[in-house]
Design an enzyme around this catalytic site. Structure first.
Site, PDB file in Angstrom:
ATOM      1  N   ALA A   1       3.300   4.109 -14.746  1.00 36.15           N
ATOM      2  CA  ALA A   1       3.302   3.770 -13.313  1.00 36.15           C
ATOM      3  C   ALA A   1       3.665   2.295 -13.188  1.00 36.15           C
ATOM      4  O   ALA A   1       3.215   1.468 -13.988  1.00 36.15           O
ATOM      5  CB  ALA A   1       1.930   4.039 -12.703  1.00 36.15           C
ATOM      6  N   LYS A   2       4.455   1.977 -12.180  1.00 31.26           N
ATOM      7  CA  LYS A   2       4.925   0.590 -12.022  1.00 31.26           C
ATOM      8  C   LYS A   2       3.974  -0.122 -11.063  1.00 31.26           C
ATOM      9  O   LYS A   2       4.237  -0.240  -9.863  1.00 31.26           O
ATOM     10  CB  LYS A   2       6.378   0.612 -11.505  1.00 31.26           C
ATOM     11  CG  LYS A   2       7.182  -0.580 -11.934  1.00 31.26           C
ATOM     12  CD  LYS A   2       8.660  -0.390 -11.681  1.00 31.26           C
ATOM     13  CE  LYS A   2       9.399  -1.702 -11.622  1.00 31.26           C
ATOM     14  NZ  LYS A   2       9.337  -2.546 -12.809  1.00 31.26           N
ATOM     15  N   ILE A   3       2.843  -0.530 -11.634  1.00 29.60           N
ATOM     16  CA  ILE A   3       1.753  -1.124 -10.857  1.00 29.60           C
ATOM     17  C   ILE A   3       1.803  -2.645 -11.043  1.00 29.60           C
ATOM     18  O   ILE A   3       1.917  -3.133 -12.173  1.00 29.60           O
ATOM     19  CB  ILE A   3       0.399  -0.535 -11.331  1.00 29.60           C
ATOM     20  CG1 ILE A   3       0.348   0.958 -10.952  1.00 29.60           C
ATOM     21  CG2 ILE A   3      -0.782  -1.317 -10.756  1.00 29.60           C
ATOM     22  CD1 ILE A   3      -0.882   1.707 -11.414  1.00 29.60           C
TER      23      ILE A   3
END
Ligand code: PMP
Length: 299
Positions: free
Chosen positions: A152-154
């Site tokens: 996830a691109k958090i």
């Protein structure tokens, strides 16, 4: 840097100077947002965004991981990106959509904070170098998949990438390479890694890395255009040292060839296959290969 005149924020396009936030902002304090990085290119048919839908789908996926209730559909966000580019009159550049927990709440449970969704776009040239780059193995390992969800691109995850980039810069490497918690090759701070050995292409399997959109593109192009299959597997640092060729992929980095790892030259630096892939990728994103035209969304 010039970040343009306007941004899209929560459904409307507003002047950049009006796009402000309070210092009491959840994402600012805790990194509780998700984001994307997308490129648009000047083509013969005007400005086109590469794999826009895939990026907006990944933004939705990342938001779901962090339980950000996303108020806009993938389709609405795609349109917002295109509307902003039109407004900014940007021929080519970089687009940065963010969805985050914003103002109105402190404390680690973000439920109740305002949801802030915004998009900026600006002109951005080469992120790394057109020539092969020097890379050093970062002392910081890639985030553990049982601490955080690596695919996830958090926003908060990127402290790991920032510290690796700082380390590379401080040690005179052009970019860092991160290993995973088992000491296997993982990825760059903002790039996926490929190696080529005896005509076969390898890349670290998913699990501890971001599932890169450029990674998927290059795997498909290598197979369809060059007849080279990619093996997604566990790779050791020695596999990179002994590779014939190696390269990074990423939206910002595109296809960037590696010259050396920790001071050891990789292969003969003839870079035949990686050079072909670099050119192919440029031809595809700039709209010169018609059969991949559906990967482009025209402004
Ligand atoms: N890994 C990381 C950690 C990244 O930040 C990026 C950039 N988004 C990539 C890989 C490459 O992903 P993509 O090709 O989708 O840009």
């Amino acid at each position: 840097m010039d970040f343009g005149t306007h941004v899209w924020r929560n459904g409307e396009i507003i002047p950049m100077e009006e796009a402000k936030t309070s210092i009491i902002n959840h994402a600012l304090h805790y990194g509780s947002g998700v984001f994307e990085g997308i490129r648009c290119y000047q083509t013969e048919r005007g400005t086109a965004v590469f794999k826009l839908k895939e990026h907006m789908e990944r933004l939705h996926y990342s938001a779901s991981v962090l339980e950000i209730p996303m108020p806009y559909s993938v389709e609405a966000l795609c349109q917002a990106n295109l509307d902003l580019l039109k407004k900014q009159n940007l021929a080519s550049g970089y687009i940065r959509p963010v969805a985050c927990f914003g103002e109105g709440k402190m404390g680690l449970n973000p439920a109740g904070a305002d949801i802030d969704v915004f998009i900026a776009a600006w002109g951005w040239g080469k992120y790394l170098s057109d020539d092969p780059i020097t890379v050093g193995t970062s002392p910081w390992i890639r985030i553990h998949p049982k601490s955080l969800q690596a695919d996830a691109k958090i926003n908060g995850h990127y402290v790991n990438s920032i510290m690796s980039s700082q380390w590379a810069h401080n040690n005179n490497y052009q970019e860092a390479l991160l290993l995973d918690y088992n000491g296997n090759l993982a990825e760059g701070p903002g790039e996926n890694l490929f190696i080529i050995k005896d005509g076969v292409m390898y890349t670290p399997q998913l699990g501890t890395i971001l599932s890169g959109i450029t990674r998927a593109t290059v795997i498909e192009l290598a197979e369809k255009e060059l007849g080279i299959k990619t093996i997604e597997t566990t790779l050791k640092p020695e596999d990179l040292v002994n590779a014939d060729e190696a390269f990074f992929t990423g939206t910002a980095a595109e296809v960037t060839i590696l010259k050396s790892i920790d001071g050891n030259q990789i292969g003969t630096q003839e870079n035949k296959t990686s050079g072909q892939l670099k050119q192919l990728y440029a031809d595809v994103v700039e709209g010169r290969i018609e059969k991949y035209d559906d990967w482009l969304s025209y402004v």
